[in-house]
Enzyme design. Structure first.
Site, mmCIF file in Angstrom:
data_model
loop_
_atom_site.group_PDB
_atom_site.id
_atom_site.type_symbol
_atom_site.label_atom_id
_atom_site.label_comp_id
_atom_site.label_asym_id
_atom_site.label_seq_id
_atom_site.Cartn_x
_atom_site.Cartn_y
_atom_site.Cartn_z
ATOM 1 C CD GLU A 110 -2.827 -1.253 2.408
ATOM 2 O OE1 GLU A 110 -4.048 -1.456 2.256
ATOM 3 O OE2 GLU A 110 -2.295 -1.121 3.536
ATOM 4 C CD GLU A 117 -4.907 -5.699 2.337
ATOM 5 O OE1 GLU A 117 -5.708 -4.878 2.849
ATOM 6 O OE2 GLU A 117 -3.701 -5.744 2.630
#
Length: 636
Positions: free
Chosen positions: A200, A274
């Protein structure tokens, strides 16, 4: 007659076509021959050259689930994996927490519950491929996003950048980690089919050269499998690096997310790295719930697009000890001990309605029956546990902790303890001498929460919201004590470099900075707990007992231990230790009201429970067979 026969032939042809398509569909999603311990002659690995994944040249969809070995007792790894397998998944994903594996600079631990190689080998035995997410930063609602606190000893440290002090530490860590990981790659006969480049980074993006550095750090140490990145919609553009497949993270299905992913990289397989099956909880907030029907419908929509998916989390587990992370955007919010996450399996590994709904969905897609799920092990209610023994922190300190003497306050990470690695977690006590009273002002230098005492008398708290406190007048010299708790370092966002704990600067009494401190490191590691067990100052608990103090009792187990949950009704805030192991934090503000106690931490007979209570103590702890994670809030 001819017309009727023609219609029959056309119907027969259509039927044969449907059967052929059905057979192709079965072959496409029946990966019984594509399992780690059976696949031979490996050369190609997982490829993402066109709009679909191919594994050893065969079409492949990733049906993945996240489970973190460091959040689950090792004895339960297989149980959780088998449950994941019987839900229809073919891939397991896990992070690797640097701060556990190299808690002290240059000293590596891959033993016991941190045996990554054993975890990955077991995943292959159960029949999983693995996507490894080694960081170095992992987020994961884990303290400092998995980065070790000793990095913050450097006052110029710039985490997650190509700052020399950071890259040198990452290089030394990766030199060790990758020797364990490389032999377990697909082309070496292992289960790892893909490796993630950092995590991320698009939401951080402080250094445009950083992702390239991490990518090359992996490649130069022998990583040969498919590389991936992972970001939410807003971070995709900044979190992408050439040579790695970009993937996206979200919870509610929005086709624009996948469309944007296509615009970032054309003609590539789409993957949701995710898919958030639930959400984490913060102290003082609600227990977050994501409706099972909504979740499964969103998963079905993702799969209809042809995308691959990873369920984060499939099984969340527990932030045992002091390892929870925190958020700090508008305000600082530490995460709770439980990482149940409202995931597919509960914190204790039990099935939820999400499990059975997903199993039904994956059964339809795979087109063949799945093996039956394992039986759930029963939980125990051992009843009330009396804690009859008590010792005040003030009584025990001189005999088990050697203070650091310093003219100025020293933050936790820079204390000269732990062979120069500083203090990572727990509490730090700052003592100094004052004459008179007045206004104590923290100047926002308390990280994160301080109990303030004059001698042994509690005066009040200092934290992010309360920065000033009245100190009562008194005659002669008195001890001013600040017991400061690190409630968890921020794991996400732009505040990572500001996560030093304890007193990070001067504290003032009547505008004069306090000086000449005795500083006690109270990390409460196993050695500390062992020393505590041997002190002679333990006494029978008085009628009215307040913290900071330790309370001790025994949990009796007559037969083979079973999982249970400890309920600390009447206690205010503190930490629970069972047979010397740190179960985690409790706090009356909730939402979490029970702590998960795995059977593997118990033994037949007596089990010592020690509670460190900061303020208001109860008399008993209840052992119950059901968890209570607090008032629920349904995610929109």
């Amino acid at each position: 007659m001819c017309g009727c026969g023609g219609r029959r032939r056309r119907r027969l042809g259509a039927l044969l076509l449907l059967l052929l398509l059905g057979g192709l569909l079965l072959r496409r999603f029946n990966w019984s021959s594509l399992v780690p311990l059976q696949l031979r002659g490996r050369t190609l690995g997982l490829q993402a050259e066109n709009s679909e994944f191919r594994l050893e040249g065969m079409p492949f969809r990733i049906f993945g689930g996240s489970m973190h070995y460091f959040r689950v007792p090792r004895e339960y790894w297989r149980d959780r994996m088998v449950k994941m397998k019987t839900c229809g998944l073919n891939t397991l994903t896990t992070y690797v927490p640097w701060n556990l594996h190299e808690a002290a600079n240059g000293k590596f631990d891959f033993s016991g519950n941190l045996d990554l190689e054993a975890f990955l080998t077991l995943a292959a035995e159960v029949g999983f491929w693995v996507i490894l997410r080694p960081g170095p930063y992992i987020c994961s609602e884990w303290d400092l996003g998995g980065l070790p606190s000793w990095l913050l000893q450097d006052p110029e440290m710039q985490l997650r950048t190509t700052y020399k002090g950071f890259t040198e530490a990452v290089d030394a860590y990766f030199d060790h980690l990758m020797t364990r990981v490389v032999p377990l790659q697909y082309k070496k006969g292992g289960p790892i089919i893909a490796v993630q480049v950092e995590n991320e980074y698009g939401s951080y993006a402080k250094d445009p050269q950083y992702l390239t550095y991490v990518k090359m750090a992996l490649l130069n140490r022998g990583i040969v499998e498919l590389l991936m990145t992972s970001d939410n919609r807003d971070g995709l553009s900044s979190g992408y690096v050439e040579g790695a497949l970009a993937t996206v993270n979200f919870q509610k299905m929005d086709y624009s997310f996948l469309d944007f992913l296509d615009s970032v990289q054309q003609n590539k397989p789409k993957m949701v790295m995710e898919y958030w099956t639930g959400w984490f909880d913060s102290w003082g907030g609600p227990h977050n719930i994501f409706d099972a029907e909504d979740m499964v419908n969103s998963v079905a929509e993702v799969l209809k697009t042809g995308a691959s998916i990873n369920l984060y989390m499939f099984h969340g587990g527990t932030n045992f000890g002091f390892m929870n992370g925190a958020l700090d955007s508008d305000e600082y919010k530490p995460d709770v001990t439980s990482y149940d996450y409202d995931a597919v399996l509960t914190e204790a590994g039990d099935y939820t309605s999400k499990f059975f709904k997903l199993r039904q969905l994956f059964t339809k897609i795979i087109g063949q029956p799945l093996p039956p799920p394992p039986m759930i092990t029963g939980k125990a209610s051992y009843g009330a546990v009396l804690l009859p023994q008590y010792v005040s922190l003030w009584e025990v300190l001189p005999s088990i902790v050697e203070p650091v003497k310093s003219e100025f306050p020293v933050n936790m990470e820079n204390l000269p303890v732990n062979d120069g690695n500083g203090q990572a977690y727990g509490y730090t006590l700052y003592e100094t001498v004052i004459s008179g009273g007045g206004q104590l002002h923290s100047r926002d230098h308390v990280r994160d929460r301080a109990q303030v005492f004059v001698n042994t008398v509690f005066v009040g708290f200092l934290d992010y919201n309360t920065v000033e406190l009245s100190i009562p007048e008194g005659q002669g010299f008195r001890q001013l004590r600040l017991l400061v708790e690190n409630c968890g370092r921020v794991n996400y966002g732009l505040m990572l470099n500001e996560q030093r704990k304890g007193l990070i600067g001067d504290v003032f009494l009547n505008k004069t900075p306090l000086r000449n401190f005795k500083i006690y490191s109270l990390e409460m590691k196993p050695g500390f707990m062992e020393s505590l067990r041997g002190v002679t100052a333990w006494s029978t608990i008085p009628d009215y007992a307040v913290g900071p103090a330790f309370f001790r009792g025994n949990l009796q187990v007559q037969y083979l231990p079973r999982d249970t949950f400890l309920k600390l009704e009447g206690w205010e805030k503190g930490v629970v230790f069972v047979n010397g192991a740190n179960l985690g934090r409790y706090w009356k503000i909730g939402p979490q009201e029970t702590l998960y106690l795995p059977a593997t931490w118990l033994r037949p007979g007596n089990n010592e429970i020690i509670v460190f209570e900061e303020r208001t103590a109860g008399r008993i702890i209840q052992s119950v067979d059901l968890p209570y994670l607090g008032r629920t809030h349904y995610l929109d």
